[in-house]
Design a protein around this motif. Structure first.
Motif, mmCIF file in Angstrom:
data_model
loop_
_atom_site.group_PDB
_atom_site.id
_atom_site.type_symbol
_atom_site.label_atom_id
_atom_site.label_comp_id
_atom_site.label_asym_id
_atom_site.label_seq_id
_atom_site.Cartn_x
_atom_site.Cartn_y
_atom_site.Cartn_z
ATOM 1 N N GLU A 63 -1.897 -9.165 -4.979
ATOM 2 C CA GLU A 63 -1.917 -8.160 -3.921
ATOM 3 C C GLU A 63 -1.426 -6.850 -4.505
ATOM 4 O OE1 GLU A 63 0.026 -9.247 -0.277
ATOM 5 O OE2 GLU A 63 -0.395 -11.366 -0.613
ATOM 6 N N GLU A 64 -2.016 -5.773 -4.064
ATOM 7 C CA GLU A 64 -1.603 -4.466 -4.550
ATOM 8 C C GLU A 64 -0.635 -3.852 -3.550
ATOM 9 O OE1 GLU A 64 -3.574 -0.160 -5.594
ATOM 10 O OE2 GLU A 64 -4.755 -1.962 -5.935
ATOM 11 N N TYR A 65 0.454 -3.329 -4.077
ATOM 12 C CA TYR A 65 1.443 -2.676 -3.232
ATOM 13 C C TYR A 65 1.538 -1.215 -3.621
ATOM 14 C CZ TYR A 65 2.749 -7.371 -1.916
ATOM 15 O OH TYR A 65 2.722 -8.655 -1.439
ATOM 16 N N THR A 66 1.660 -0.388 -2.605
ATOM 17 C CA THR A 66 1.802 1.044 -2.828
ATOM 18 C C THR A 66 3.063 1.507 -2.111
ATOM 19 O OG1 THR A 66 0.583 1.643 -0.832
ATOM 20 C CG2 THR A 66 -0.719 1.312 -2.849
ATOM 21 N N ILE A 67 3.395 2.747 -2.291
ATOM 22 C CA ILE A 67 4.573 3.302 -1.616
ATOM 23 C C ILE A 67 4.421 3.195 -0.095
ATOM 24 C CG2 ILE A 67 3.780 5.704 -1.537
ATOM 25 C CD1 ILE A 67 7.322 4.567 -2.475
ATOM 26 N N THR A 69 2.803 0.685 1.474
ATOM 27 C CA THR A 69 2.862 -0.703 1.929
ATOM 28 C C THR A 69 4.196 -1.382 1.628
ATOM 29 O OG1 THR A 69 1.896 -1.545 -0.138
ATOM 30 C CG2 THR A 69 0.368 -0.983 1.657
ATOM 31 N N LEU A 70 5.044 -0.747 0.841
ATOM 32 C CA LEU A 70 6.327 -1.364 0.487
ATOM 33 C C LEU A 70 7.240 -1.629 1.683
ATOM 34 C CD1 LEU A 70 7.238 0.221 -2.941
ATOM 35 C CD2 LEU A 70 6.515 -2.101 -2.453
ATOM 36 N N PRO A 71 7.324 -0.736 2.681
ATOM 37 C CA PRO A 71 8.171 -1.064 3.838
ATOM 38 C C PRO A 71 7.753 -2.363 4.534
ATOM 39 C CG PRO A 71 7.670 1.268 3.837
ATOM 40 C CD PRO A 71 6.817 0.637 2.764
ATOM 41 N N LYS A 72 6.443 -2.594 4.642
ATOM 42 C CA LYS A 72 5.962 -3.831 5.259
ATOM 43 C C LYS A 72 6.361 -5.039 4.409
ATOM 44 C CE LYS A 72 1.805 -6.091 6.970
ATOM 45 N NZ LYS A 72 0.366 -6.037 7.140
ATOM 46 N N LEU A 73 6.251 -4.904 3.098
ATOM 47 C CA LEU A 73 6.663 -5.981 2.207
ATOM 48 C C LEU A 73 8.153 -6.261 2.359
ATOM 49 C CD1 LEU A 73 6.261 -7.968 -0.151
ATOM 50 C CD2 LEU A 73 6.648 -6.027 -1.698
ATOM 51 N N ALA A 74 8.955 -5.204 2.394
ATOM 52 C CA ALA A 74 10.404 -5.372 2.536
ATOM 53 C C ALA A 74 10.741 -6.092 3.838
ATOM 54 C CB ALA A 74 11.098 -4.020 2.477
ATOM 55 N N GLU A 75 10.082 -5.743 4.905
ATOM 56 C CA GLU A 75 10.322 -6.403 6.189
ATOM 57 C C GLU A 75 9.936 -7.879 6.136
ATOM 58 O OE1 GLU A 75 12.006 -5.579 8.897
ATOM 59 O OE2 GLU A 75 12.528 -3.794 7.755
ATOM 60 N N SER A 76 8.837 -8.188 5.479
ATOM 61 C CA SER A 76 8.425 -9.594 5.409
ATOM 62 C C SER A 76 9.415 -10.396 4.560
ATOM 63 C CB SER A 76 7.004 -9.724 4.860
ATOM 64 O OG SER A 76 6.945 -9.354 3.506
ATOM 65 N N VAL A 77 9.960 -9.798 3.512
ATOM 66 C CA VAL A 77 10.956 -10.481 2.691
ATOM 67 C C VAL A 77 12.236 -10.698 3.502
ATOM 68 C CG1 VAL A 77 12.448 -10.240 0.664
ATOM 69 C CG2 VAL A 77 10.009 -9.687 0.498
ATOM 70 N N LYS A 78 12.632 -9.689 4.258
ATOM 71 C CA LYS A 78 13.823 -9.834 5.107
ATOM 72 C C LYS A 78 13.621 -10.929 6.143
ATOM 73 C CE LYS A 78 15.237 -4.996 4.843
ATOM 74 N NZ LYS A 78 15.345 -3.741 5.614
#
Length: 88
Positions: A63-67, A69-78
């Protein structure tokens, strides 16, 4: 095998012996080699996992992450962490 150490290395080993961390210089060298071997094994495992990750990316599995999309990734990790903690 005979190994010559620098005066600084000998002093370092002597200090370890005086502090009771080693019985003798052989034990100190054995422990140093064991730590080196552990570090090298970890390095080999890291490179193997990087190679596996690269093959996965090359196969289009990543999956490609950009600046943006990172907040969404951080929320899913949390959320994953919270769920895991709640399950304990």
């Amino acid at each position: 095998m005979q190994i010559e150490l620098t005066p600084e290395q000998n002093s370092f080993i002597d200090l370890g012996i005086q502090q009771g961390r080693f019985q003798n210089s052989e034990e100190a060298v054995q422990q140093a080699l064991a730590l080196w071997e552990k570090r090298e094994r970890a390095r080999i495992e890291l490179f193997a996992s990087l190679g596996e990750a690269q093959r996965s990316l090359d196969a289009g599995e990543g999956e490609e992450y950009t600046i943006e999309t990172l907040p969404k990734l951080a929320e899913s990790v949390k959320a994953w962490g919270r769920a895991r903690l709640a399950g304990k």
